[in-house]
Design a protein around this motif. Sequence first.
Motif, PDB file in Angstrom:
ATOM      1  N   TYR A 239      -8.142 -26.917  10.188  1.00 42.67           N
ATOM      2  CA  TYR A 239      -8.511 -28.030  12.459  1.00 42.67           C
ATOM      3  C   TYR A 239      -8.332 -26.825  13.200  1.00 42.67           C
ATOM      4  N   TYR A 240      -8.192 -26.824  14.268  1.00 42.47           N
ATOM      5  CA  TYR A 240      -7.878 -26.378  15.618  1.00 42.47           C
ATOM      6  C   TYR A 240      -8.310 -27.597  16.818  1.00 42.47           C
ATOM      7  N   ARG A 241      -7.114 -28.398  16.546  1.00 39.73           N
ATOM      8  CA  ARG A 241      -8.119 -29.003  18.634  1.00 39.73           C
ATOM      9  C   ARG A 241      -9.320 -29.452  17.821  1.00 39.73           C
ATOM     10  N   GLU A 242      -9.456 -29.768  16.953  1.00 39.70           N
ATOM     11  CA  GLU A 242     -10.859 -31.274  16.009  1.00 39.70           C
ATOM     12  C   GLU A 242     -11.765 -30.653  15.683  1.00 39.70           C
ATOM     13  N   GLU A 243     -11.591 -29.198  16.045  1.00 38.92           N
ATOM     14  CA  GLU A 243     -13.101 -28.066  15.233  1.00 38.92           C
ATOM     15  C   GLU A 243     -12.438 -27.905  14.156  1.00 38.92           C
ATOM     16  N   GLU A 244     -13.530 -27.274  12.957  1.00 41.28           N
ATOM     17  CA  GLU A 244     -12.666 -26.620  11.760  1.00 41.28           C
ATOM     18  C   GLU A 244     -12.807 -25.410  12.258  1.00 41.28           C
ATOM     19  N   ASN A 245     -12.051 -24.581  11.775  1.00 43.57           N
ATOM     20  CA  ASN A 245     -11.909 -22.827  12.609  1.00 43.57           C
ATOM     21  C   ASN A 245     -11.497 -22.379  11.116  1.00 43.57           C
ATOM     22  N   GLY A 246     -11.884 -22.693   9.802  1.00 40.10           N
ATOM     23  CA  GLY A 246     -11.903 -21.815   8.768  1.00 40.10           C
ATOM     24  C   GLY A 246     -11.810 -22.770   7.424  1.00 40.10           C
ATOM     25  N   ARG A 247     -12.780 -22.096   6.425  1.00 41.65           N
ATOM     26  CA  ARG A 247     -12.579 -22.644   5.083  1.00 41.65           C
ATOM     27  C   ARG A 247     -12.457 -21.973   3.768  1.00 41.65           C
ATOM     28  N   GLY A 248     -11.887 -22.454   3.313  1.00 37.96           N
ATOM     29  CA  GLY A 248     -11.962 -21.696   1.296  1.00 37.96           C
ATOM     30  C   GLY A 248     -13.196 -21.845   0.989  1.00 37.96           C
ATOM     31  N   ASN A 249     -12.584 -21.719  -0.331  1.00 42.29           N
ATOM     32  CA  ASN A 249     -13.901 -21.810  -1.783  1.00 42.29           C
ATOM     33  C   ASN A 249     -14.261 -22.673  -1.517  1.00 42.29           C
ATOM     34  N   PHE A 250     -14.160 -24.011  -1.200  1.00 43.24           N
ATOM     35  CA  PHE A 250     -14.595 -25.140  -1.460  1.00 43.24           C
ATOM     36  C   PHE A 250     -16.447 -25.643  -1.234  1.00 43.24           C
ATOM     37  N   PRO A 251     -16.629 -26.612  -2.073  1.00 44.84           N
ATOM     38  CA  PRO A 251     -18.065 -26.925  -2.250  1.00 44.84           C
ATOM     39  C   PRO A 251     -18.258 -28.232  -0.239  1.00 44.84           C
ATOM     40  N   PRO A 252     -18.843 -28.405  -0.292  1.00 48.03           N
ATOM     41  CA  PRO A 252     -19.287 -29.194   0.866  1.00 48.03           C
ATOM     42  C   PRO A 252     -18.649 -30.171   0.701  1.00 48.03           C
ATOM     43  N   ARG A 253     -18.857 -31.402  -0.069  1.00 49.76           N
ATOM     44  CA  ARG A 253     -18.015 -32.908  -0.964  1.00 49.76           C
ATOM     45  C   ARG A 253     -16.871 -32.664  -0.157  1.00 49.76           C
ATOM     46  N   PHE A 254     -16.279 -31.385  -0.309  1.00 47.91           N
ATOM     47  CA  PHE A 254     -14.973 -31.276   0.878  1.00 47.91           C
ATOM     48  C   PHE A 254     -14.897 -31.130   2.133  1.00 47.91           C
ATOM     49  N   SER A 255     -14.493 -32.542   2.657  1.00 51.66           N
ATOM     50  CA  SER A 255     -15.056 -32.568   4.089  1.00 51.66           C
ATOM     51  C   SER A 255     -13.868 -32.693   5.031  1.00 51.66           C
ATOM     52  N   GLY A 256     -13.705 -33.248   6.458  1.00 56.95           N
ATOM     53  CA  GLY A 256     -12.119 -33.599   6.853  1.00 56.95           C
ATOM     54  C   GLY A 256     -12.732 -33.687   7.999  1.00 56.95           C
ATOM     55  N   LEU A 257     -11.560 -34.019   8.984  1.00 58.49           N
ATOM     56  CA  LEU A 257     -11.830 -34.731  10.408  1.00 58.49           C
ATOM     57  C   LEU A 257     -10.061 -34.261  10.731  1.00 58.49           C
ATOM     58  N   GLN A 258     -10.113 -34.380  12.397  1.00 59.77           N
ATOM     59  CA  GLN A 258      -8.696 -34.689  12.633  1.00 59.77           C
ATOM     60  C   GLN A 258      -9.044 -34.573  14.242  1.00 59.77           C
ATOM     61  N   PHE A 259      -8.226 -35.899  14.098  1.00 58.06           N
ATOM     62  CA  PHE A 259      -7.974 -36.915  15.624  1.00 58.06           C
ATOM     63  C   PHE A 259      -7.665 -36.285  16.639  1.00 58.06           C
ATOM     64  N   PRO A 260      -7.491 -36.596  17.448  1.00 58.49           N
ATOM     65  CA  PRO A 260      -7.002 -36.105  19.123  1.00 58.49           C
ATOM     66  C   PRO A 260      -5.528 -36.314  18.786  1.00 58.49           C
ATOM     67  N   ASN A 261      -4.605 -37.597  18.207  1.00 62.87           N
ATOM     68  CA  ASN A 261      -3.487 -37.247  18.204  1.00 62.87           C
ATOM     69  C   ASN A 261      -3.372 -35.987  17.202  1.00 62.87           C
ATOM     70  N   TYR A 262      -4.540 -35.179  16.225  1.00 62.89           N
ATOM     71  CA  TYR A 262      -3.922 -34.390  14.996  1.00 62.89           C
ATOM     72  C   TYR A 262      -3.355 -35.065  14.473  1.00 62.89           C
ATOM     73  N   SER A 263      -4.110 -35.675  13.506  1.00 59.33           N
ATOM     74  CA  SER A 263      -3.711 -36.320  12.436  1.00 59.33           C
ATOM     75  C   SER A 263      -5.059 -35.931  11.898  1.00 59.33           C
ATOM     76  N   SER A 264      -5.201 -35.999  10.527  1.00 56.87           N
ATOM     77  CA  SER A 264      -5.957 -35.833   9.807  1.00 56.87           C
ATOM     78  C   SER A 264      -6.662 -36.410   8.586  1.00 56.87           C
ATOM     79  N   GLU A 265      -7.772 -35.532   8.363  1.00 55.82           N
ATOM     80  CA  GLU A 265      -8.428 -36.625   7.341  1.00 55.82           C
ATOM     81  C   GLU A 265      -8.934 -36.081   6.478  1.00 55.82           C
ATOM     82  N   LEU A 266      -8.368 -35.498   4.721  1.00 52.69           N
ATOM     83  CA  LEU A 266      -9.255 -35.059   3.917  1.00 52.69           C
ATOM     84  C   LEU A 266     -10.429 -36.002   3.357  1.00 52.69           C
ATOM     85  N   ASN A 267     -11.744 -35.663   2.961  1.00 50.13           N
ATOM     86  CA  ASN A 267     -12.723 -36.868   2.296  1.00 50.13           C
ATOM     87  C   ASN A 267     -13.184 -35.873   1.227  1.00 50.13           C
ATOM     88  N   VAL A 268     -13.044 -35.643  -0.122  1.00 51.20           N
ATOM     89  CA  VAL A 268     -13.307 -35.702  -0.951  1.00 51.20           C
ATOM     90  C   VAL A 268     -15.072 -36.901  -1.470  1.00 51.20           C
TER      91      VAL A 268
END
Lengths: 111, 110
Positions: free
Chosen positions: B49-78
């Motif tokens: 993630y770069y500035r809250e937008e996903e800008n690259g993804r590896g070979n993982f299924p959609p059930r792996f998702s993420g977020l980046q927040f304005p303070n640049y912290s992040s979450e990975l959800n599975v």
Amino acid sequence: SQELEQSPQSLIVQEGKNLTINCTSSKTLYGLYWYKQKYGEGLIFLMMLQKGGEEKSHEKITAKLDEKKQQSSLHITASQPSHAGIYLCGADTSGNTPLVFGKGTRLSVIA
Amino acid sequence: ETGVTQSPTHLIKTRGQQVTLRCSSQSGHNTVSWYQQALGQGPQFIFQYYREEENGRGNFPPRFSGLQFPNYSSELNVNALELDDSALYLCASSYGRGYTFGSGTRLTVV
């Protein structure tokens, strides 16, 4: 896609001995990173090489990138128990792209 | 300056459940990447993630998702956890080409 192959997969050396770990890329390297990892923990940055022929040293660890930028070596002089761990090489294909990693080399240092 | 902090350090979940892993980036770093490291393997890139937008993804299924927040912290959800999701999950923050890794979250799916 770029692939990195590390050799050897594992290494056991006697304390005080020198050792070398190699990392070979399937494509020309843009940047090559060396990390150390204790079992189950995060990655500790060691060095980054970018220019062909570049060599960097930190304490007793020296890393080199060959002129063709497809292979790097990590050399440890007079190994100590504190050098034990997993050494990982990582590479990026251009700036701000994610790193691709090798499978790692597990180093054990015995007294 | 603070480093990269990941939470929790360890987690045990049951197959089919959902999990959220968290990462606090190093101060000044605007990019965060997530990696999955199975036992005996090198880290595998999940997404970036770069500035809250996903800008690259590896070979993982959609059930792996993420977020980046304005303070640049992040979450990975599975979602819909599978046994093979058991691994060490690493977060790395960066600004340009300096990558700083957290200590990881060890996820065990039973």
